[in-house]
Structures are given as structure tokens and as C-alpha cells.
Scaffold this motif. Structure first.
Motif, short mmCIF file in Angstrom:
data_model
loop_
_atom_site.label_atom_id
_atom_site.label_comp_id
_atom_site.label_asym_id
_atom_site.label_seq_id
_atom_site.Cartn_x
_atom_site.Cartn_y
_atom_site.Cartn_z
N LEU A 162 0.83 -1.20 0.00
CA LEU A 162 0.00 0.00 0.00
C LEU A 162 0.87 1.26 0.00
CD1 LEU A 162 -3.06 0.27 -0.06
CD2 LEU A 162 -3.03 0.56 2.43
N ILE A 163 1.88 1.26 0.83
CA ILE A 163 2.77 2.42 0.93
C ILE A 163 3.53 2.63 -0.39
CG2 ILE A 163 4.84 3.33 2.05
CD1 ILE A 163 3.83 1.94 4.64
N ILE A 164 4.11 1.55 -0.93
CA ILE A 164 4.87 1.66 -2.18
C ILE A 164 3.94 2.11 -3.32
CG2 ILE A 164 6.15 0.36 -3.94
CD1 ILE A 164 7.20 -1.42 -1.69
N GLY A 165 2.75 1.52 -3.39
CA GLY A 165 1.81 1.88 -4.44
C GLY A 165 1.42 3.35 -4.39
N ILE A 166 1.11 3.85 -3.20
CA ILE A 166 0.72 5.26 -3.05
C ILE A 166 1.89 6.17 -3.40
CG2 ILE A 166 0.05 7.02 -1.37
CD1 ILE A 166 -1.58 4.81 0.06
N MET A 167 3.10 5.81 -2.94
CA MET A 167 4.28 6.61 -3.25
C MET A 167 4.54 6.67 -4.76
SD MET A 167 6.94 5.54 -0.20
CE MET A 167 8.28 6.47 -0.97
N MET A 168 4.36 5.54 -5.44
CA MET A 168 4.58 5.53 -6.89
C MET A 168 3.56 6.40 -7.61
SD MET A 168 5.68 1.57 -7.70
CE MET A 168 6.21 1.94 -9.38
N CYS A 169 2.32 6.41 -7.14
CA CYS A 169 1.30 7.27 -7.75
C CYS A 169 1.65 8.75 -7.56
CB CYS A 169 -0.07 6.97 -7.15
SG CYS A 169 -0.75 5.37 -7.68
N ILE A 170 2.24 9.07 -6.41
CA ILE A 170 2.60 10.47 -6.13
C ILE A 170 3.82 10.90 -6.95
CG2 ILE A 170 3.42 12.06 -4.36
CD1 ILE A 170 1.73 10.44 -2.34
N ILE A 171 4.87 10.06 -6.94
CA ILE A 171 6.10 10.45 -7.64
C ILE A 171 6.02 10.21 -9.14
CG2 ILE A 171 7.47 9.93 -5.58
CD1 ILE A 171 8.47 7.42 -6.98
#
Length: 329
Positions: free
Chosen positions: A202-211
Motif C-alpha cells: 500500500l505504501i509503495i503503491g501510493i508513493m509511486m502514484c505520487i512520484i
């Protein structure tokens, strides 16, 4: 029936999650989880309070030999949630979790394919516009669109296939369930074992969407020093690839976590939420129609993907409205 099972049974009868029961008892969710897992026993004050909340006697809660509460004593807090209960065996629960694992992988791949579908169209169109390939703009657009349609068709096929395979388990989404002995413990053990992976994905997925927007911004800035329109196109393609991978991770882990919540009737799958989610399919069908309609009419696939995060935010509001309607019935 031991106290732990009686707490689970009566909590589900009232359509409460562990968090909701914990709030009513003014304890932590972990305390309720320990009680239901027979790892701890509530004190007498909490047992008395539970008997009032559940509408049962303290004798029924404390004495294992009393299997069912006296009907005259029982008055569930929310009568609107009383309904037929479907029993789920250990075999059914294990079979569903195996199906859910496969479905999570395929559905998340389908979602990723939908996001990636316009990438080739964008790249070919940019190369043709810059005269770097011997293809007219019209031919490039037609070829890229054909590939896009094929990819979307494959993704939709995955969705339909998994929907058909999940038919035997549809009752978990709209019917109150009562798991047989040992099922809740097995599901909780598997859920707890997956908790760290769920958080990480969840954390990696959200970070990838942001960056994901970073490559596009960098390429856009670099364009002015290199005097070429190809860099923003490359940045846009890179952004969509990063976002697609991030969304895949989010969808994958949420479907897996949702499988455990379905069997435990927690999170989005409490009995109240099941009633409120009666028209979720219509909501998402409209979302898909808006996305595809807007995309094909404008051919601005690089922007229309914004429909999905907006729909996700609005869905939370939609669910709260539906729950309020259910409570008022």
C-alpha cells in the motif's frame, strides 16, 4: 459455545466491526480482537455492558453450556440488520481465499493494462509528429488506437472471467455469514501474517502514484533547453508506467485484504456495509462508462485516467450516504 465465539456472533448480528464494538465498550480494537481470539477475557463491567449492547443475559455470555440466548432477552440494537445467516465451512473459506489470491493478481493486472493502454498511442503519435518514423499522423493514431482497444479488450476479458469465477462466492458480499468453528481463527492467522505485506504494498503503491508526475515535470523542464517535444512525451509515458505499477500494487493488496475482511465481516464488509454496498456495481459501471466515453471522445488518454482517483474519493462519500439511508430504513 465459549465466550469468544459468543462475542463474535453477537457483534456480527449487530453489523459491527471490531473497531465499532471497541468504541461502544471504550476499549481498544486489540482488546476486542484478543477477546474474540480467546487470548484474554473481558472484566465483569465490560461483560455487563456487552450484555446490554447485545440484548442478552450475562449468564448466556459467561456459561459455555448455554448455546443460544433466550429469544425474549434478545433485542439487537439495529433491527434493520436482522436477516438470514449463511454458514461458511472451513472448506468454503479456504477455497474462497485461494480464488481471491488468483483474482487479485488478474484483476490488478487488468487495471494496470487499462492505464498502460494509451502509452503506445502517445509514443507513436509523438514520433510521427516529429517525423522520426515514416508514418502519417493519421496512420500513427489509427495504429495506436487499435493497440489500445486490444489491450482494453483483454483487460475487460480478465474482469469478466474473474467475475464469473467468483459467482459462487457472491454471497459473501451481500449476505450475513456465520463461520463454522475454527474458520475465524484460520482467517485471522492468515490476515495477521499478511498485514506487513499489505502495508508495504500500500505504501509503495501510493508513493509511486505520487512520484509518477516527477518524470513528466523533469522532461517538461528539459524540453526548453533541448528544443524538442519528444521529452515531454517520454516523461508522460514514464509517468503512466510508474502510476500503472503503483495502482496495480494498491488494487492487488486491497483485494487480498478484502478477502480476509469478507470472511470476518470487518472493514468494508460489516453487515451494515453489505447493505449499503448493494449498488456498488452500478457506481463502478458508471465510472467505467464515463472513463471510456470521455477518453474515446477527446482522445486525451493522458488526462482521462484522473477519473479513477476522483471516483475513489467520491466513492467514500457515496458509501456514507448509502449507510445513512440503510440506518434510516
Amino acid at each position: 459455545m465459549i465466550l469468544a465465539d459468543k462475542i463474535i456472533e453477537n457483534r456480527k448480528k449487530n453489523g459491527w466491526s471490531q473497531e465499532e464494538l471497541a468504541d461502544k465498550l471504550e476499549v481498544s480494537r486489540q482488546s476486542v480482537s484478543k477477546w474474540e481470539g480467546a487470548q484474554a477475557v473481558p472484566d465483569m463491567k465490560k461483560i455487563v455492558l456487552m450484555s446490554e449492547l447485545f440484548g442478552v443475559s450475562t449468564d448466556y455470555l459467561l456459561r459455555d453450556e448455554i448455546e443460544t440466548a433466550d429469544i425474549s432477552e434478545t433485542s439487537p440494537v439495529d433491527r434493520g440488520l436482522e436477516e438470514a445467516v449463511r454458514s461458511v465451512s472451513m472448506e468454503e473459506a479456504s477455497s474462497f481465499l485461494e480464488h481471491n489470491e488468483r483474482a487479485a493478481s488478474r484483476i490488478s493486472t487488468g487495471v494496470m493494462m487499462c492505464i498502460l493502454s494509451p502509452v503506445l498511442l502517445i509514443i507513436i503519435g509523438g514520433l510521427a509528429e516529429a517525423d522520426l518514423i515514416s508514418m502519417s499522423d493519421a496512420a500513427a493514431s489509427a495504429g495506436g488506437t487499435a493497440v489500445l482497444i486490444i489491450i482494453v479488450a483483454i483487460a475487460v476479458g480478465l474482469f469478466i472471467r474473474e467475475g464469473m469465477r467468483g459467482k459462487p462466492y457472491e454471497f459473501l458480499d451481500n449476505t450475513a455469514i456465520d463461520t463454522e468453528y475454527g474458520v475465524s481463527g484460520m482467517v485471522k492467522e492468515r490476515r495477521d501474517g499478511y498485514a506487513e505485506t499489505h502495508s508495504r504494498f500500500l505504501i509503495i503503491g501510493i508513493m509511486m502514484c505520487i512520484i509518477g508526475a516527477v518524470p513528466m515535470l523533469i522532461m517538461e523542464m528539459t524540453k526548453y533547453s533541448n528544443n524538442t517535444d519528444l521529452l515531454p512525451i517520454a516523461g508522460l509515458a514514464a509517468m503512466m508506467i510508474i502510476v500503472a505499477i503503483g495502482v496495480k500494487l494498491i488494487v492487488l493488496t486491497c483485494i487480498r485484504q478484502g478477502g480476509y475482511d469478507r470472511l470476518l465481516e470487518e472493514g468494508d464488509y460489516t453487515r451494515l456495509n453489505k447493505k449499503a454496498g448493494k449498488y456498488d456495481g452500478v457506481y463502478w459501471a458508471i465510472t467505467v462508462a464515463v472513463y471510456l466515453g470521455w477518453s474515446f471522445v477527446t482522445m486525451r488518454w493522458e488526462f482521462t485516467w484522473i477519473v479513477w482517483p476522483v471516483a475513489g474519493v467520491l466513492f467514500a462519500a457515496y458509501r456514507e450516504v448509502m449507510k445513512a439511508i440503510v440506518r434510516s430504513e
